[in-house]
Write a protein that holds these residues in place. Structure first.
Motif, PDB file in Angstrom:
ATOM      1  N   VAL A 142       1.539  36.784   7.045  1.00  0.00           N
ATOM      2  CA  VAL A 142       2.273  36.906   7.851  1.00  0.00           C
ATOM      3  C   VAL A 142       1.026  36.844   9.396  1.00  0.00           C
ATOM      4  O   VAL A 142       0.573  37.736   9.380  1.00  0.00           O
ATOM      5  N   ASN A 143       2.566  36.005   9.542  1.00  0.00           N
ATOM      6  CA  ASN A 143       1.733  36.265  11.441  1.00  0.00           C
ATOM      7  C   ASN A 143       3.279  36.077  12.197  1.00  0.00           C
ATOM      8  O   ASN A 143       3.947  36.135  12.524  1.00  0.00           O
ATOM      9  N   TYR A 144       2.969  37.268  12.721  1.00  0.00           N
ATOM     10  CA  TYR A 144       3.631  38.359  13.931  1.00  0.00           C
ATOM     11  C   TYR A 144       3.379  37.577  15.577  1.00  0.00           C
ATOM     12  O   TYR A 144       4.537  37.583  16.093  1.00  0.00           O
ATOM     13  N   ASN A 145       2.820  36.596  15.284  1.00  0.00           N
ATOM     14  CA  ASN A 145       2.272  35.845  16.972  1.00  0.00           C
ATOM     15  C   ASN A 145       2.910  34.809  16.874  1.00  0.00           C
ATOM     16  O   ASN A 145       3.351  34.143  15.923  1.00  0.00           O
ATOM     17  N   GLU A 146       2.932  34.624  18.034  1.00  0.00           N
ATOM     18  CA  GLU A 146       3.432  33.312  19.333  1.00  0.00           C
ATOM     19  C   GLU A 146       2.956  32.245  19.189  1.00  0.00           C
ATOM     20  O   GLU A 146       3.372  30.993  19.033  1.00  0.00           O
ATOM     21  N   THR A 147       1.518  32.260  18.311  1.00  0.00           N
ATOM     22  CA  THR A 147       1.205  30.590  18.001  1.00  0.00           C
ATOM     23  C   THR A 147       0.191  30.841  16.606  1.00  0.00           C
ATOM     24  O   THR A 147       0.453  31.869  15.817  1.00  0.00           O
ATOM     25  N   ASP A 148       0.473  29.486  16.155  1.00  0.00           N
ATOM     26  CA  ASP A 148      -0.258  29.866  14.925  1.00  0.00           C
ATOM     27  C   ASP A 148      -1.469  30.456  14.721  1.00  0.00           C
ATOM     28  O   ASP A 148      -2.214  30.339  15.700  1.00  0.00           O
ATOM     29  N   TYR A 149      -1.591  31.025  13.377  1.00  0.00           N
ATOM     30  CA  TYR A 149      -2.840  31.550  12.565  1.00  0.00           C
ATOM     31  C   TYR A 149      -3.436  30.039  11.755  1.00  0.00           C
ATOM     32  O   TYR A 149      -2.989  30.060  10.940  1.00  0.00           O
ATOM     33  N   ALA A 150      -4.738  29.965  11.933  1.00  0.00           N
ATOM     34  CA  ALA A 150      -5.615  28.635  11.233  1.00  0.00           C
ATOM     35  C   ALA A 150      -7.095  29.577  11.152  1.00  0.00           C
ATOM     36  O   ALA A 150      -7.790  29.445  11.818  1.00  0.00           O
ATOM     37  N   LYS A 151      -7.261  29.717   9.524  1.00  0.00           N
ATOM     38  CA  LYS A 151      -8.867  30.097   9.505  1.00  0.00           C
ATOM     39  C   LYS A 151      -8.916  29.459   8.010  1.00  0.00           C
ATOM     40  O   LYS A 151      -8.396  29.589   7.418  1.00  0.00           O
ATOM     41  N   ASP A 152      -9.959  29.349   7.680  1.00  0.00           N
ATOM     42  CA  ASP A 152     -10.832  28.615   5.888  1.00  0.00           C
ATOM     43  C   ASP A 152     -10.331  27.449   5.682  1.00  0.00           C
ATOM     44  O   ASP A 152     -10.015  27.890   4.594  1.00  0.00           O
ATOM     45  N   GLY A 153      -8.732  26.963   5.987  1.00  0.00           N
ATOM     46  CA  GLY A 153      -8.315  25.523   5.539  1.00  0.00           C
ATOM     47  C   GLY A 153      -6.533  26.351   5.358  1.00  0.00           C
ATOM     48  O   GLY A 153      -5.726  26.009   4.669  1.00  0.00           O
ATOM     49  N   LEU A 154      -6.497  28.362   5.909  1.00  0.00           N
ATOM     50  CA  LEU A 154      -4.888  28.555   5.711  1.00  0.00           C
ATOM     51  C   LEU A 154      -4.523  28.415   6.978  1.00  0.00           C
ATOM     52  O   LEU A 154      -5.260  28.752   8.346  1.00  0.00           O
ATOM     53  N   VAL A 155      -3.800  28.299   7.069  1.00  0.00           N
ATOM     54  CA  VAL A 155      -2.162  27.891   8.170  1.00  0.00           C
ATOM     55  C   VAL A 155      -0.871  28.288   8.042  1.00  0.00           C
ATOM     56  O   VAL A 155      -0.345  28.115   7.254  1.00  0.00           O
ATOM     57  N   VAL A 156      -0.944  29.715   9.357  1.00  0.00           N
ATOM     58  CA  VAL A 156       0.383  30.655   8.722  1.00  0.00           C
ATOM     59  C   VAL A 156       1.382  30.115  10.092  1.00  0.00           C
ATOM     60  O   VAL A 156       0.367  30.624  11.427  1.00  0.00           O
ATOM     61  N   PRO A 157       1.770  29.607  10.513  1.00  0.00           N
ATOM     62  CA  PRO A 157       3.050  29.533  11.676  1.00  0.00           C
ATOM     63  C   PRO A 157       3.658  30.431  12.310  1.00  0.00           C
ATOM     64  O   PRO A 157       3.463  32.093  11.715  1.00  0.00           O
ATOM     65  N   ALA A 158       3.751  30.205  13.543  1.00  0.00           N
ATOM     66  CA  ALA A 158       3.874  31.199  14.510  1.00  0.00           C
ATOM     67  C   ALA A 158       4.875  31.949  14.121  1.00  0.00           C
ATOM     68  O   ALA A 158       6.247  31.055  13.223  1.00  0.00           O
ATOM     69  N   ASN A 159       5.637  33.511  14.131  1.00  0.00           N
ATOM     70  CA  ASN A 159       6.432  34.062  14.008  1.00  0.00           C
ATOM     71  C   ASN A 159       7.621  33.340  12.220  1.00  0.00           C
ATOM     72  O   ASN A 159       7.660  33.916  12.125  1.00  0.00           O
ATOM     73  N   ASN A 160       5.689  34.236  11.649  1.00  0.00           N
ATOM     74  CA  ASN A 160       6.649  33.230  10.360  1.00  0.00           C
ATOM     75  C   ASN A 160       5.779  33.501   9.002  1.00  0.00           C
ATOM     76  O   ASN A 160       4.398  33.950   9.340  1.00  0.00           O
ATOM     77  N   TYR A 161       5.582  33.402   7.651  1.00  0.00           N
ATOM     78  CA  TYR A 161       4.910  33.797   6.612  1.00  0.00           C
ATOM     79  C   TYR A 161       4.253  32.715   5.867  1.00  0.00           C
ATOM     80  O   TYR A 161       5.166  31.323   6.051  1.00  0.00           O
ATOM     81  N   VAL A 162       3.520  32.683   4.805  1.00  0.00           N
ATOM     82  CA  VAL A 162       3.405  31.878   3.760  1.00  0.00           C
ATOM     83  C   VAL A 162       2.901  32.452   2.859  1.00  0.00           C
ATOM     84  O   VAL A 162       2.509  33.885   2.534  1.00  0.00           O
ATOM     85  N   VAL A 163       2.762  32.605   1.429  1.00  0.00           N
ATOM     86  CA  VAL A 163       2.670  32.645   0.131  1.00  0.00           C
ATOM     87  C   VAL A 163       2.078  31.644  -0.309  1.00  0.00           C
ATOM     88  O   VAL A 163       2.153  30.365   0.188  1.00  0.00           O
ATOM     89  N   ARG A 164       0.792  32.490  -0.799  1.00  0.00           N
ATOM     90  CA  ARG A 164      -0.135  32.089  -2.142  1.00  0.00           C
ATOM     91  C   ARG A 164      -0.858  32.673  -3.586  1.00  0.00           C
ATOM     92  O   ARG A 164      -0.568  33.666  -3.689  1.00  0.00           O
ATOM     93  N   GLU A 165      -0.738  32.106  -4.707  1.00  0.00           N
ATOM     94  CA  GLU A 165      -0.250  32.392  -5.881  1.00  0.00           C
ATOM     95  C   GLU A 165      -1.794  32.401  -5.797  1.00  0.00           C
ATOM     96  O   GLU A 165      -2.253  30.922  -6.529  1.00  0.00           O
ATOM     97  N   GLY A 166      -2.607  33.416  -6.662  1.00  0.00           N
ATOM     98  CA  GLY A 166      -3.641  33.120  -6.696  1.00  0.00           C
ATOM     99  C   GLY A 166      -4.905  32.835  -6.293  1.00  0.00           C
ATOM    100  O   GLY A 166      -4.715  32.716  -4.897  1.00  0.00           O
ATOM    101  N   GLY A 167      -6.217  32.206  -6.680  1.00  0.00           N
ATOM    102  CA  GLY A 167      -7.373  32.018  -5.905  1.00  0.00           C
ATOM    103  C   GLY A 167      -7.915  33.383  -5.037  1.00  0.00           C
ATOM    104  O   GLY A 167      -8.007  34.541  -5.011  1.00  0.00           O
ATOM    105  N   THR A 168      -8.985  32.495  -4.695  1.00  0.00           N
ATOM    106  CA  THR A 168      -9.229  33.805  -3.513  1.00  0.00           C
ATOM    107  C   THR A 168      -9.458  33.439  -2.395  1.00  0.00           C
ATOM    108  O   THR A 168      -8.560  32.681  -1.450  1.00  0.00           O
ATOM    109  N   GLN A 169      -9.940  34.680  -1.613  1.00  0.00           N
ATOM    110  CA  GLN A 169      -8.982  35.039   0.035  1.00  0.00           C
ATOM    111  C   GLN A 169     -10.223  34.611   0.538  1.00  0.00           C
ATOM    112  O   GLN A 169     -11.096  34.389   0.326  1.00  0.00           O
ATOM    113  N   PRO A 170      -9.450  34.203   1.921  1.00  0.00           N
ATOM    114  CA  PRO A 170     -10.404  33.020   3.175  1.00  0.00           C
ATOM    115  C   PRO A 170     -10.889  34.472   3.963  1.00  0.00           C
ATOM    116  O   PRO A 170     -10.803  35.617   3.812  1.00  0.00           O
TER     117      PRO A 170
END
Length: 757
Positions: free
Chosen positions: A729-757
């Motif tokens: 979950v990204n509570y910020n007004e800007t996108d969060y991006a790290k190690d291939g993971l992108v979470v849009p501003a004021n939004n969330y993403v779901v990832r099933e399994g895999g390694t954590q960044p």
């Protein structure tokens, strides 16, 4: 709102001098006994102390070379110093050590001096008072200041027993320490406590267990404040003498309570992490009489420490004139006695040494020892919790007016609209169905005819069942506003230590105060009403704002009940409701009811914003997910729509709305519902949108435990479930991006399994 009260003769106003107050105080303290014949006698304790035969307790830390192996399990070893009764717990596979006293490595840098420095090394700290003098101040001491000593120290199969003796002030307190496979437990045995002329107020047993300074330590204290909160370790903390001290299961209205607007403690737990080791303490017995006390570094000594403060007496206000409010503060005469007061310290290995590991240990305790059963075979879609409000009243010039909001026919229409929109898995909690609506308590049955009566409610419930939708009826039995159910406030009201019937004063000052009901009385009423709930076809009761939330000692001579007795009464009510109706829900419930509850409604999702607290954490939600369904606050009462929706996703909570038919505008004049936006027409589109998003994110993990929760970056939170399912979950007004993971501003993403960044 009118009350059926006895209007006796007026008592002339008392004009009291200081001398009269002193006399009244003396009479109250020495003669009055609200518990009848169960008088606790003070003893002539002087003869029970023989200082000549015992070595006085010495200042300073124990000699670590003097510890002996007393007990051992598959995972842990218990080492004890017989000279001080301090102990160490050693994890066998890692060699990690938890001490019952401050870490010797940093003791030379301890800045506390005098009495407090001595107390920090004492295995026990007590607070006491001369209760015969209502002006006396309480005193806090350890063994050293009182030339205390150890008496009857004995090794046992799993640990040891000892009595801590305080000869100068004439107290004796017997305790036990035992080791099990993955925990060590300390206990105070109330039956063996000795008091002289002074009165014991509280006890901190091994208060520095696991304590660590902030120097070189990445750590925090976990508080059960609201949903949970952290006090991060901090060097050179500028705040001094700031501590946390709150009652487990909330304040007791029968005693003095300094209102702080803090969140209630619903979970009898606390914890501390230091580096890669941690513990969680669970209060397993006597917790109704405990406070959680936390001292960040710099407040009392250089260490960060947290402990149980076991309560034996509390202050109360002794009123001597109802008309003037005159009186004085004093302490209860008899101790709060329970059989045992136990704290169980679970020691966590490196991989579990954070607050999610602590929550998992508590969850396992609830499952294995409290009989809480995990969720089995959830439906495909997540549940949507629909609160409906039947009616309320408004104050009129001569008579109150009835404001109908949702008839039982309206309820069918609302449920149908939501069902047809795709929300099939609904659970309905119907409030304000009783005589005179939401703000009226007492005499709940029959259902008010103006919204459909008993037949209308039966018809609605039958209709809901045809769609596989359960219906709970909401009730608060801890208040009475009308004298129904045979309630007479003088006979059946909850009384405090001073004998005063307690009242609930609503935020809306147009509304009259309501009487609190004695737990012994409302137990009889609930038991009598269960057959009426069953006759309507209700699937359960939704206990709102009272049972499972409020634990108040009752000094009514007809129903007198200690704080522990009230917990027992409420547990019995919830159990009987579950047995008779099949299901029970409760709002923001204390966890003593968790084994019988199926749903916790409007669970706390924040903390109390103490200046030394670093952040809120979803500790309660981590414990509960996969065990019970829960919601946060009603969605249409949110202050910050986007952030609070994101929080519900982060916390794994299901959506809930409180709604009514299209008469909602009338409720702006009501006693209790004037600040709600309830009209279903205003919310139907928003509900569909929110439910679709929440269902997509949370449906796959309804029966899974939360295994990790962490902050990836400021304003970015990750929740991990069994199987590696992740929600970021990204509570910020800007996108969060790290190690291939992108979470849009004021939004969330779901990832099933895999390694954590």
């Amino acid at each position: 709102m009118s009350k059926r009260r006895w209007n006796g003769w007026l008592i002339a106003r008392l004009v009291l001098s200081t001398a009269v107050l002193l006399v009244m105080g003396w009479i109250t303290l020495l003669i009055w006994n609200p518990w009848g014949d169960d008088v606790e006698q003070k003893v002539d304790a002087a003869a029970l102390f023989n200082t000549a035969e015992h070595v006085p307790y010495k200042a300073g830390l124990p000699n670590e070379q003097g510890f002996q192996l007393f007990a051992e399990s598959d995972r842990l070893k218990l080492l004890v110093d017989p000279a001080t009764a301090h102990f160490q717990v050693v994890m066998k596979d890692t060699g990690k050590v938890w001490r019952s006293y401050p870490d010797p490595t940093h003791w030379k840098d301890e800045k506390a001096t005098g009495t407090w420095k001595n107390q920090l090394t004492s295995p026990i700290i007590i607070e006491y008072v001369n209760a015969n003098n209502y002006k006396a101040s309480s005193v806090s001491n350890g063994l050293i200041e009182n030339q205390g000593y150890l008496e009857d120290f004995k090794q046992t199969e799993k640990g040891f027993t000892v009595t801590f003796a305080f000869p100068k002030i004439q107290f004796k307190i017997p305790i036990e320490v035992e080791l099990d496979n993955d925990y060590v437990e300390t206990r105070i045995k109330d039956a063996g406590i000795v008091e002289g002329s002074l009165s014991l107020l509280n006890v901190k047993l091994y208060p520095l267990f696991g304590a660590e300074p902030s120097v070189g330590q990445d750590g925090y204290i976990v508080l059960p404040d609201g949903s949970g909160s952290l006090i991060q370790f901090q060097q050179d903390r500028t705040m001094q003498q700031l501590t946390y001290n709150e009652s487990v299961y909330g304040p007791d209205a029968s005693y003095y309570y300094e209102y702080t607007d803090r969140q209630r403690i619903a979970m009898p737990v606390y914890g501390l992490k230091s580096g890669d080791q941690a513990f969680i303490a669970i209060l397993t017995q006597g917790e109704s009489f405990a406070n959680v006390f936390a001292a960040p570094s710099g407040s009392i000594g250089s260490s960060n420490w947290v402990t149980a403060e076991w309560q034996y007496r509390k202050r109360f206000y002794q009123s001597v004139s109802k008309s003037t409010g005159e009186g004085f503060y004093t302490y209860s005469g008899d101790r709060f006695n329970t059989d045992t007061r136990a704290t169980r310290y679970y020691l966590l290995g490196t991989e579990q040494s954070d607050y999610t590991g602590m929550a998992a240990a508590y969850r396992n305790y609830l499952i294995n020892e409290r009989g809480v059963k995990p969720i089995q075979s959830p439906r495909k879609d997540i549940p949507f919790f629909l609160d409906l409000v039947g009616a309320d009243i408004e104050k009129g010039l001569f008579f109150d007016s009835y404001l109908k909001a949702t008839s039982t026919d309206d309820a069918k229409s609302i449920v149908s609209r939501l069902y047809d929109s795709g929300i099939k898995n609904q659970q309905v909690l119907f409030a304000g169905w009783q005589q005179d609506g939401y703000s009226t308590h007492g005499g709940y049955f029959p259902v008010d005819k103006r919204i459909g009566g008993n037949e209308g409610m039966k018809s609605f419930i039958t209709f809901a069942h045809s769609l596989d939708i359960p219906v709970y009826l909401t009730a608060n039995y801890t208040l009475n506003t009308n004298g129904d159910d045979g309630f007479w406030w003088r006979r059946d009201g909850l009384r405090n230590m001073a004998g005063t019937v307690l009242e609930y004063k609503p935020k809306n000052h147009d509304q009259d105060a309501s009487d609190y009901v004695s737990p012994g009385f409302y137990k009889k009423v609930v038991e009598s009403d269960l057959k009426n709930f069953k006759a309507l076809g209700a699937d359960g009761i939704d206990f709102e704002d009272g049972i499972t939330q409020q634990v108040n000692t009752d000094y009514n001579s007809r129903y007198r009940a200690s704080r522990g007795d009230v917990v027992d009464i409420q547990q019995q009510i919830v159990q009987e409701t579950k047995e008779q109706l099949g299901s029970v829900a409760a709002s923001n419930a204390n966890f003593y009811a968790l084994d019988q509850l199926d749903h916790i409604h409007r669970l706390a999702s924040d903390y109390s914003y103490d200046v030394f607290v670093t952040e809120s954490i979803p500790f309660a939600q981590i414990v509960l997910h996969g065990l019970k369904t829960y919601t946060l606050e009603w969605s249409n009462l949110r202050d910050e729509w986007d952030d609070e929706f994101l929080r519900s996703i982060e916390f794994g909570a299901y959506p809930t709305y409180v709604l009514s038919g299209d008469h909602a505008d009338d409720l702006r004049r009501s006693y209790s519902l004037w600040y709600y936006s309830l009209n279903v027409n205003d919310w139907i589109d928003r509900i569909q949108e929110e439910y679709a998003k929440a269902n997509a994110a949370l449906a796959p993990v309804q029966d899974r435990f939360i295994t990790a929760h962490r902050t990836l970056a400021p304003g970015v939170k990750e929740t991990v479930y069994d199987g590696g399912y992740r929600i970021i979950v990204n509570y910020n007004e800007t996108d969060y991006a790290k190690d291939g993971l992108v979470v849009p501003a004021n939004n969330y993403v779901v990832r099933e399994g895999g390694t954590q960044p």
